[in-house]
Motif scaffolding. Sequence first.
Motif, PDB file in Angstrom:
ATOM      1  N   ILE A   1     -47.380   5.284  -0.208  1.00 12.33           N
ATOM      2  CA  ILE A   1     -48.611   5.608  -0.937  1.00 12.33           C
ATOM      3  C   ILE A   1     -48.791   4.657  -2.095  1.00 12.33           C
ATOM      4  CG2 ILE A   1     -49.682   7.338  -2.463  1.00 12.33           C
ATOM      5  CD1 ILE A   1     -50.004   8.139   0.383  1.00 12.33           C
TER       6      ILE A   1
ATOM      7  N   LYS B   1     -51.090   6.808   5.868  1.00 16.55           N
ATOM      8  CA  LYS B   1     -50.111   5.833   5.371  1.00 16.55           C
ATOM      9  C   LYS B   1     -48.765   6.030   6.073  1.00 16.55           C
ATOM     10  CE  LYS B   1     -50.867   3.424   1.930  1.00 16.55           C
ATOM     11  NZ  LYS B   1     -51.166   1.991   1.897  1.00 16.55           N
TER      12      LYS B   1
ATOM     13  N   GLU C   1     -56.509  13.421  -0.133  1.00 14.92           N
ATOM     14  CA  GLU C   1     -55.210  12.887  -0.538  1.00 14.92           C
ATOM     15  C   GLU C   1     -54.174  13.125   0.565  1.00 14.92           C
ATOM     16  OE1 GLU C   1     -55.379  13.272  -5.410  1.00 14.92           O
ATOM     17  OE2 GLU C   1     -54.510  14.922  -4.246  1.00 14.92           O
ATOM     18  N   LYS C   2     -54.214  14.299   1.178  1.00 16.71           N
ATOM     19  CA  LYS C   2     -53.277  14.608   2.265  1.00 16.71           C
ATOM     20  C   LYS C   2     -53.539  13.713   3.471  1.00 16.71           C
ATOM     21  CE  LYS C   2     -51.370  18.385   4.991  1.00 16.71           C
ATOM     22  NZ  LYS C   2     -51.412  19.829   5.270  1.00 16.71           N
TER      23      LYS C   2
ATOM     24  N   TRP D   1     -52.122  10.312   2.796  1.00 18.25           N
ATOM     25  CA  TRP D   1     -50.669  10.353   2.956  1.00 18.25           C
ATOM     26  C   TRP D   1     -50.289  10.286   4.434  1.00 18.25           C
ATOM     27  CZ3 TRP D   1     -48.483  15.177   4.820  1.00 18.25           C
ATOM     28  CH2 TRP D   1     -47.119  15.078   5.073  1.00 18.25           C
TER      29      TRP D   1
END
Length: 159
Positions: free
Chosen positions: A159, A152, A145-146, A149
């Motif tokens: 996100i 992106k 997930e990091k 992020w």
Amino acid sequence: MKTNILGLPVKETEEIANDLNVLLSSFQVYYQNLRGIHWNIRGKRFFDLHVKFEELYNDSQLKIDLIAERVLTIGGRPLHTFEDYIKNNKLKVGKNISVDEEAVHLIVTSLSDLLKIEREILVKAGDINDEGTNSMMSDFITEQEKTIWMMKAWLEEKI
């Protein structure tokens, strides 16, 4: 209910081992995608991206080993042939990608698809109190997930 030596229900654990093999196969494709974009990246951002892609493929190689060892730990057999990887893969295969934004989009899409597999495994592992698999999936999810992020942000997208 029949349990294995780890105290986990046999049938459900076999299903999780199969799901982990799907994850393993998909991670192998992700790894090869990263190697390909690492080798083929071109342009003014080459130096930064070349290093970043190497960091990501080294990390994925470690995760591949952890997944295979988890399959073994819960009594399964990890897949190990390209034929099996292609058959069980859930990711897009990136080919001849040399443009920076296209490469980063492939990473984001791949990680998003890996998260879907990991979340399914997380739920199943939680249902049978398989804390070892659950913990591994939680760690993978948090890191990915990091990374999404950050990628992106690099793309200047939300996100």
